[in-house]
Design a protein around this motif. Structure first.
Motif, PDB file in Angstrom:
ATOM      1  N   ILE A   9       7.576 -35.883 120.751  1.00 65.82           N
ATOM      2  CA  ILE A   9       8.546 -35.984 121.527  1.00 65.82           C
ATOM      3  C   ILE A   9       9.364 -37.224 121.347  1.00 65.82           C
ATOM      4  N   ILE A  10       8.687 -38.159 121.199  1.00 66.63           N
ATOM      5  CA  ILE A  10       9.596 -39.447 120.596  1.00 66.63           C
ATOM      6  C   ILE A  10      10.518 -39.419 119.617  1.00 66.63           C
ATOM      7  N   GLN A  11       9.874 -38.723 118.490  1.00 67.16           N
ATOM      8  CA  GLN A  11      10.699 -38.444 117.274  1.00 67.16           C
ATOM      9  C   GLN A  11      11.613 -37.149 117.791  1.00 67.16           C
ATOM     10  N   GLU A  12      11.689 -36.276 118.521  1.00 69.56           N
ATOM     11  CA  GLU A  12      12.589 -35.583 118.834  1.00 69.56           C
ATOM     12  C   GLU A  12      13.510 -36.287 119.579  1.00 69.56           C
ATOM     13  N   ARG A  13      13.302 -37.280 120.299  1.00 71.65           N
ATOM     14  CA  ARG A  13      14.455 -37.943 121.058  1.00 71.65           C
ATOM     15  C   ARG A  13      14.883 -39.235 120.504  1.00 71.65           C
ATOM     16  N   ALA A  14      14.598 -39.453 119.091  1.00 73.01           N
ATOM     17  CA  ALA A  14      14.652 -40.693 118.480  1.00 73.01           C
ATOM     18  C   ALA A  14      16.025 -41.281 118.801  1.00 73.01           C
ATOM     19  N   ARG A  15      16.982 -40.628 118.546  1.00 75.60           N
ATOM     20  CA  ARG A  15      18.280 -41.023 118.460  1.00 75.60           C
ATOM     21  C   ARG A  15      18.711 -41.690 119.655  1.00 75.60           C
ATOM     22  N   GLU A  16      18.167 -40.931 120.884  1.00 72.77           N
ATOM     23  CA  GLU A  16      18.424 -41.517 122.245  1.00 72.77           C
ATOM     24  C   GLU A  16      17.733 -42.766 122.717  1.00 72.77           C
ATOM     25  N   ARG A  63      16.801 -47.948 115.375  1.00 71.05           N
ATOM     26  CA  ARG A  63      16.583 -46.858 114.650  1.00 71.05           C
ATOM     27  C   ARG A  63      15.818 -46.536 113.470  1.00 71.05           C
ATOM     28  N   ASP A  64      15.834 -47.763 112.847  1.00 69.11           N
ATOM     29  CA  ASP A  64      14.838 -47.720 111.535  1.00 69.11           C
ATOM     30  C   ASP A  64      13.457 -48.601 111.717  1.00 69.11           C
ATOM     31  N   VAL A  65      13.514 -49.212 112.761  1.00 69.04           N
ATOM     32  CA  VAL A  65      12.213 -49.989 112.968  1.00 69.04           C
ATOM     33  C   VAL A  65      11.408 -49.552 114.214  1.00 69.04           C
ATOM     34  N   ASP A  66      12.121 -49.836 115.483  1.00 72.56           N
ATOM     35  CA  ASP A  66      11.401 -49.626 116.626  1.00 72.56           C
ATOM     36  C   ASP A  66      11.143 -48.248 116.999  1.00 72.56           C
ATOM     37  N   VAL A  67      11.971 -47.191 116.910  1.00 71.35           N
ATOM     38  CA  VAL A  67      11.330 -45.939 117.236  1.00 71.35           C
ATOM     39  C   VAL A  67      10.631 -45.311 116.311  1.00 71.35           C
ATOM     40  N   PRO A  68      10.831 -45.229 115.109  1.00 68.50           N
ATOM     41  CA  PRO A  68       9.910 -44.538 114.050  1.00 68.50           C
ATOM     42  C   PRO A  68       8.441 -45.381 114.121  1.00 68.50           C
ATOM     43  N   LEU A  69       8.450 -46.512 114.321  1.00 68.07           N
ATOM     44  CA  LEU A  69       7.037 -47.237 114.264  1.00 68.07           C
ATOM     45  C   LEU A  69       6.534 -47.035 115.709  1.00 68.07           C
ATOM     46  N   ALA A  70       7.119 -46.661 116.932  1.00 70.63           N
ATOM     47  CA  ALA A  70       6.499 -46.379 118.074  1.00 70.63           C
ATOM     48  C   ALA A  70       5.940 -45.034 117.957  1.00 70.63           C
ATOM     49  N   ALA A 130       5.129 -43.705 115.144  1.00 66.49           N
ATOM     50  CA  ALA A 130       3.920 -43.726 114.313  1.00 66.49           C
ATOM     51  C   ALA A 130       2.771 -44.362 114.732  1.00 66.49           C
ATOM     52  N   HIS A 131       2.978 -45.367 115.792  1.00 63.96           N
ATOM     53  CA  HIS A 131       1.672 -45.738 116.587  1.00 63.96           C
ATOM     54  C   HIS A 131       0.879 -44.542 117.389  1.00 63.96           C
ATOM     55  N   PHE A 132       1.630 -43.765 118.075  1.00 61.17           N
ATOM     56  CA  PHE A 132       1.242 -42.755 118.806  1.00 61.17           C
ATOM     57  C   PHE A 132       0.322 -41.762 117.714  1.00 61.17           C
ATOM     58  N   PHE A 133       1.113 -41.492 116.742  1.00 60.26           N
ATOM     59  CA  PHE A 133       0.503 -40.516 115.695  1.00 60.26           C
ATOM     60  C   PHE A 133      -1.152 -41.243 115.232  1.00 60.26           C
ATOM     61  N   TYR A 134      -0.861 -42.236 114.982  1.00 57.57           N
ATOM     62  CA  TYR A 134      -2.085 -43.071 114.375  1.00 57.57           C
ATOM     63  C   TYR A 134      -3.173 -42.979 115.440  1.00 57.57           C
ATOM     64  N   TYR A 135      -2.903 -43.299 116.500  1.00 55.93           N
ATOM     65  CA  TYR A 135      -4.074 -43.293 117.485  1.00 55.93           C
ATOM     66  C   TYR A 135      -4.427 -42.238 118.023  1.00 55.93           C
ATOM     67  N   ALA A 136      -3.655 -41.060 118.020  1.00 59.04           N
ATOM     68  CA  ALA A 136      -4.033 -39.957 118.371  1.00 59.04           C
ATOM     69  C   ALA A 136      -5.120 -39.245 117.380  1.00 59.04           C
ATOM     70  N   GLY A 137      -5.179 -39.732 116.272  1.00 57.99           N
ATOM     71  CA  GLY A 137      -6.025 -39.265 115.213  1.00 57.99           C
ATOM     72  C   GLY A 137      -7.372 -39.878 115.431  1.00 57.99           C
ATOM     73  N   TRP A 138      -7.398 -41.238 116.338  1.00 56.61           N
ATOM     74  CA  TRP A 138      -8.644 -41.835 116.326  1.00 56.61           C
ATOM     75  C   TRP A 138      -9.221 -41.048 117.602  1.00 56.61           C
ATOM     76  N   ILE A 178       6.137 -38.822 128.732  1.00 53.88           N
ATOM     77  CA  ILE A 178       4.837 -38.618 129.233  1.00 53.88           C
ATOM     78  C   ILE A 178       4.595 -37.452 130.490  1.00 53.88           C
ATOM     79  N   ALA A 179       5.633 -37.537 131.042  1.00 51.53           N
ATOM     80  CA  ALA A 179       5.835 -36.391 132.236  1.00 51.53           C
ATOM     81  C   ALA A 179       5.988 -35.082 131.662  1.00 51.53           C
ATOM     82  N   ASP A 180       6.936 -34.968 130.478  1.00 58.98           N
ATOM     83  CA  ASP A 180       7.132 -33.885 129.832  1.00 58.98           C
ATOM     84  C   ASP A 180       6.007 -33.380 128.817  1.00 58.98           C
ATOM     85  N   ALA A 181       5.228 -34.294 128.450  1.00 63.16           N
ATOM     86  CA  ALA A 181       4.166 -34.102 127.670  1.00 63.16           C
ATOM     87  C   ALA A 181       2.868 -33.696 128.492  1.00 63.16           C
TER      88      ALA A 181
END
Ligand code: ADP
Length: 490
Positions: free
Chosen positions: A104-111, A128-135, A137-145, A210-213
């Motif tokens: 959902i963060i990726q979908e709403r990245a521009r916002e 746009r290039d650092v904060d949001v994609p890295l945020a 990426a952190h959820f993706f990474y830790y989801a895997g653990w 988080i509510a939407d998820a």
């Protein structure tokens, strides 16, 4: 002064037309409530505070101020969720929720990027290039653990700690929230998060995500407020772990408050990173790295490269090239895609930076600022360098958290190391050289949690991050970041 390198700039060759990011697609409500137990609820304090756009000084929204009773409610909601659905859930299912947040963060990245830029003053390019994609990426990474903790700590049982109280600063608001929330959830904890008082909006947008998820109510609670709200989280007896990122000064207060308690804590505090340029380095690349490390982010980074040590034989070349490059940097509207340096986050922070500029001059330093125009309204600081400073100067020793670089020289490898390590901090550092052997010696000798070589400020969710000495306690990111949210038993 026009030199061959910057002649083009003075002839208007680098004049850019405005390229503003549109804000039509974002929704900022007039008022935000607290996110507790899965609902947006009014604060029991009955109070709200303004969050402003530091580039215009205009109000963006009013945000609820959480008092002790509100924090208590949030901790109880987190405790209930911890004892209930969240701990009963299969780890793989917890992982699915975290993946959903990432998507959902990726979908709403521009916002997210536009709101981060509006509320914090940072250039849209960085958001746009650092904060949001890295945020994300952190959820993706830790989801895997989430369902692989037994492989992370083989032979040991890994249990969640319970309720994590998390307090974050204003420089990377969404990213810091991701750094804290993602590993906490992956390890099976529940959360009470407090964003900084000057940048609460993206954390409140994260509450919507988080509510939407569809996370069970109370797994993540977000309370807004200033230092008192943070202190209330720290001292709440129902909190099992504290994770804090912010100033060394507040870190000390928190450490004192926690002394003797059973609460585990991680503190990610200040820094005064050294960049070291050897004569054999690719100088143009190094200069670009220095600019990236201290100017592109308004110096609002705890790992900012705020000290520069240059080998004596190349110092003139480095300073000349740096000054030329500084002249081409654009300070101004954070929403413009051409902007390099956005607004200083708050009036108080600008005053702090300006007081250091006075201190640097009073100490005898030579100050140079680029000559660019800055907007009339809002909080701005031109990129600034100090030369002629020494190790004992306050602008060399203390964290300024602004686009201010102190430059010194060295002759030998040993001198560079001893100067770089002469600081109460130890968060990060950078080395610029053509020789791999020097890089290896350097990374072993600089007392810092991360040392970049021929690059700077590079982040990845798989790498641990954290400091030595007054830069903090514990590590975040990577496998090490899991450790901080678990009770490991033999
Ligand atoms: P900065 O100097 O980067 O603004 P601070 O350390 O002042 O950083 O703030 C970082 C976070 O800590 C913010 O969310 C702030 O509200 C919170 N905070 C400030 N004072 C306290 C305190 N005494 N206890 C807990 N949290 C605090």
């Amino acid at each position: 002064m026009a030199t061959p390198e910057n002649k083009l700039a003075f002839e208007g060759g680098w004049e850019y037309s405005p390229a503003p990011e549109s804000t039509d697609h974002i929704k900022v409500a007039k008022k935000y409530e607290l996110f507790i137990g899965g609902d947006f609820v009014k604060p029991q304090s009955g109070k709200y505070f303004d969050t402003i756009n530091p580039a215009t000084e205009g109000r963006l929204s009013r945000v609820a101020l959480a008092n002790d009773a509100d924090v208590d409610k949030a901790v109880k909601a987190a405790r209930k969720a911890y004892g209930g659905p969240w701990s009963r859930m299969k780890p793989a299912d917890r992982g699915k929720y975290i993946y959903r947040i990432a998507r959902i963060i990726q979908e709403r990245a521009r916002e997210f990027a536009a709101i981060e830029s509006l509320d914090g003053g940072k250039p849209i390019r960085e958001a746009r290039d650092v904060d949001v994609p890295l945020a994300a990426a952190h959820f993706f990474y830790y989801a895997g653990w989430a369902d692989k903790l037994e492989y992370a700590f083989p032979g040991r049982s890994a249990k969640p700690m319970g309720v994590a109280g998390q307090i974050i600063p204003w420089n990377f608001p969404l990213l810091m929230a991701a750094w804290k929330v993602a590993p906490a959830l992956a390890c099976g904890n529940t959360v009470v998060l407090k964003p900084a008082e000057t940048t609460p909006l993206t954390a409140l947008k994260l509450a919507e995500v988080i509510a939407d998820a569809g996370l069970p109510d109370g797994v993540v609670n977000i309370v807004t407020g200033a230092g008192d709200t943070g202190a209330s989280i720290v001292s709440h007896p129902g909190v099992d772990k504290i994770a804090f990122t912010g100033s060394t000064e507040v870190g000390r207060i928190i450490q004192k408050a926690l002394a003797g308690s059973r609460k585990k804590y991680t503190l990610e505090l200040g820094g005064k990173a050294a960049n070291i340029i050897f004569a054999d380095a690719a100088i143009d690349q190094a200069v670009e790295g220095i600019v990236n490390g201290i100017f592109f982010n308004q110096g609002h980074v705890c790992c900012a490269g705020s000290r520069l040590f240059v080998q004596e034989s190349v110092v003139e070349e480095v300073i000349r090239k740096l000054r030329d490059r500084m002249e081409t940097l654009i300070v101004g509207d954070p929403l413009d895609k051409n902007t390099d340096i956005g607004a200083i986050n708050s009036k108080a922070q600008l005053e702090k930076i300006e007081s250091y500029l006075d201190i640097g001059r009073e100490e005898g330093g030579d100050m140079y600022q680029s000559s660019c125009a800055v907007p009339e309204k809002g909080y701005w600081c031109r990129p600034t360098i100090f030369t002629g400073v020494s190790q004992s100067n306050r602008v060399v020793q203390e964290e300024i958290f602004g686009p201010v670089l102190a430059i010194q020289t060295f002759r030998t490898f040993e001198e560079a190391i001893s100067k770089a390590n002469n600081t109460p901090y130890g968060l990060s550092g950078g080395v610029w050289t053509d020789k791999g052997a020097k890089i290896f010696r350097m990374t072993q000798s600089v007392r810092a949690g991360v040392v970049w070589a021929n690059t700077f400020n590079k982040f990845d969710p798989t790498s641990p991050f954290g400091g030595y000495k007054e830069s903090g306690v514990g590590r975040e990111g990577g496998l090490h970041g899991l450790d901080a949210y678990l009770r490991l038993e033999a």
